[in-house]
Motif scaffolding. Sequence first.
Motif, mmCIF file in Angstrom:
data_model
loop_
_atom_site.group_PDB
_atom_site.id
_atom_site.type_symbol
_atom_site.label_atom_id
_atom_site.label_comp_id
_atom_site.label_asym_id
_atom_site.label_seq_id
_atom_site.Cartn_x
_atom_site.Cartn_y
_atom_site.Cartn_z
ATOM 1 N N VAL A 165 0.873 -1.175 0.000
ATOM 2 C CA VAL A 165 0.000 0.000 0.000
ATOM 3 C C VAL A 165 0.907 1.221 0.000
ATOM 4 O O VAL A 165 1.722 1.394 0.911
ATOM 5 N N THR A 166 0.778 2.065 -1.000
ATOM 6 C CA THR A 166 1.774 3.108 -1.221
ATOM 7 C C THR A 166 1.125 4.414 -1.653
ATOM 8 O O THR A 166 -0.009 4.430 -2.146
ATOM 9 N N GLY A 167 1.856 5.483 -1.475
ATOM 10 C CA GLY A 167 1.441 6.781 -2.002
ATOM 11 C C GLY A 167 2.131 7.110 -3.299
ATOM 12 O O GLY A 167 1.960 8.203 -3.842
ATOM 13 N N SER A 172 5.782 3.251 -10.836
ATOM 14 C CA SER A 172 7.144 3.511 -10.363
ATOM 15 C C SER A 172 7.635 2.460 -9.382
ATOM 16 O O SER A 172 8.837 2.331 -9.153
ATOM 17 N N VAL A 173 6.710 1.712 -8.761
ATOM 18 C CA VAL A 173 7.116 0.726 -7.764
ATOM 19 C C VAL A 173 6.671 -0.690 -8.101
ATOM 20 O O VAL A 173 7.126 -1.650 -7.488
ATOM 21 N N ALA A 178 6.784 -6.466 -7.590
ATOM 22 C CA ALA A 178 6.541 -7.794 -8.154
ATOM 23 C C ALA A 178 7.786 -8.654 -8.067
ATOM 24 O O ALA A 178 7.725 -9.851 -7.747
ATOM 25 N N GLY A 179 8.947 -8.043 -8.313
ATOM 26 C CA GLY A 179 10.191 -8.790 -8.237
ATOM 27 C C GLY A 179 10.479 -9.301 -6.842
ATOM 28 O O GLY A 179 11.141 -10.333 -6.670
ATOM 29 N N ALA A 180 9.991 -8.589 -5.826
ATOM 30 C CA ALA A 180 10.196 -9.008 -4.436
ATOM 31 C C ALA A 180 9.104 -9.955 -3.949
ATOM 32 O O ALA A 180 9.139 -10.390 -2.798
ATOM 33 N N VAL A 183 1.963 -9.524 -4.242
ATOM 34 C CA VAL A 183 0.859 -10.037 -5.052
ATOM 35 C C VAL A 183 -0.048 -8.910 -5.544
ATOM 36 O O VAL A 183 -0.882 -9.122 -6.425
ATOM 37 N N ALA A 184 0.102 -7.716 -4.971
ATOM 38 C CA ALA A 184 -0.698 -6.571 -5.410
ATOM 39 C C ALA A 184 -0.044 -5.279 -4.934
ATOM 40 O O ALA A 184 0.706 -5.269 -3.949
ATOM 41 N N VAL A 185 -0.339 -4.193 -5.657
ATOM 42 C CA VAL A 185 0.038 -2.844 -5.240
ATOM 43 C C VAL A 185 -1.227 -1.998 -5.235
ATOM 44 O O VAL A 185 -1.978 -1.979 -6.215
ATOM 45 N N LEU A 186 -1.465 -1.310 -4.129
ATOM 46 C CA LEU A 186 -2.590 -0.397 -3.999
ATOM 47 C C LEU A 186 -2.044 1.008 -3.800
ATOM 48 O O LEU A 186 -1.299 1.251 -2.840
ATOM 49 N N SER A 187 -2.405 1.911 -4.698
ATOM 50 C CA SER A 187 -1.820 3.250 -4.698
ATOM 51 C C SER A 187 -2.859 4.292 -4.315
ATOM 52 O O SER A 187 -3.965 4.323 -4.873
ATOM 53 N N ALA A 188 -2.503 5.144 -3.365
ATOM 54 C CA ALA A 188 -3.365 6.255 -2.944
ATOM 55 C C ALA A 188 -2.613 7.549 -3.187
ATOM 56 O O ALA A 188 -1.638 7.838 -2.489
#
Length: 535
Positions: A165-167, A172-173, A178-180, A183-188
């Motif tokens: 969960v990122t801002g 950009s991330v 994914a390489g690390a 399973v998902a990225v949630l961007s706020a």
Amino acid sequence: MKKLAAITLGILAVSALTAADRHVGPRTPDGDAGPARFVAPLLAGFDREKAMEHIVFADQFYREPGNDGFEAVVDRVLATLREIGFGEKEHLALEVVETRETPGWSPVRATLSLLSDDGTSTPLLAFGPGDDRNRTMLPTGVQSGTAEGEVVFVLEDVKPGTILVTGSPPGSVGRQAAGAGAVAVLSARISDYNRDPSGAERHLDAILYGRVGRENDLLVGQISLRVHDRIRTLAKEGKVRLRFEAETKQTPRKLRTVVATILGRAEPDRVVAIAGHIQEPGAVDNASGVGGLLEAACTLARAIDEGTISRPRRSISFVWGNEMEQSRVFLEHTKRTVIAGISADMIGASREQTGAWPLLERDPDPGAKTLLPPDEHTPWGAGQVRDGMIRPNGLSLVSRLALRDVARAVGGWETREHPWEGGSDHDIFLDRGIPAVLLWCFTDFAYHTSLDRLEHVDPEVTRRLATVIVATALSITDPVEKDLERYREAIALDRELRVGAAQEAENPDLAKEWESWYAGVEAWLVENLGGEKGK
């Protein structure tokens, strides 16, 4: 001295009949020539209710090139144009240009849920059929999938099976996450100009509209600042597990671009193009451009048939399709000489609801390189002026007069202008050396977010800006001799402001650039808008 000069120039810059009828820019001469010849019949003929019906229809859909919603809007545009006679009457041409195959991507539903230790779940954010307020949760291009895992907030903490969960922007991330093993990225995230100017903090529920790549099959979502803050608050009390479910669909289709042309009576092979893009999921951006331009095209066609406006000497083409690509398609397929382009983008924002001003974005001129009062850039920011972009012409001047003529006709209207910044269809024409301007509304705090919906659309603003656009096009396509007198008066007022500002700023080189610009503007106007005698 410079502060005093700025105040003086600001007074010179405001052309006002009343406090509510002013334009932040050069003063403009009164008169019944130029755009003023067309404003009254265009305003009278424009059906706000019909325009809103088109806008409401388009706003139902998350419109991406070739998807179901995009296609439904294309079909409605075509049906409406055919009803008025495009494609049937000799002077009303209608084309559908098919080009590349598109994925036809659409979001269907998404749910973000908080998972408890006992296996129960609590929805945090969702959309689906029947409730699509949060439909921008799924960035364009995301594939269907389900991800479940423990939340982390920085890349360094990502482990296999976690959800970041990122801002930060997901692009950009995402690859690193994914390489690390995420399973998902949630961007706020939102931009500075997305903050609610009313103080009500509506922006906390805004979900950004965006796009992602498809590498690594990583599931990506967009969330609001409010949901992001709630997840962080919960994380202070212990580990947080989330489930993110996304369903999307793809229906590959050929991209369709609609071109409706009112053929000129004497010079049909010279044309002004007006582009209103269908793609994007917003009501202001750009259902208002679609619906406003559609009703404007019908208004002009009706006025010509009824004799309240003469069929112009040159042609006018109305273009609908995928932003920017539609203008490239038009330019590549038309056999006509395009003498000007106008972008109708975000033409219906309610200032009360969004804080947005009705704006004219000028052609690249010396002000795009060196900013002096009363010019200000919008929060979008200055564009990069490349060599050869500054080509004197009179399109911006005519558009400014159209803004003021509409203001006078409606009894007062506050408008603004700014130097070229770029970012819409006008850039495609400019890249070809064709004069082009943008008519739009900004700063709209809901821009490119889930909050850009129907309650932010003002049908009267749509009517006025659509009238400005068509009156500008008619001034270029059907000039008469007396127009030049008014244009020369406008040039003199422009020159007084711009050259005076450069001299006050002790910038003689800029003063010379503006002098050269206005000499070129007059030459362009004489060559292109010399007009016919009479009227």
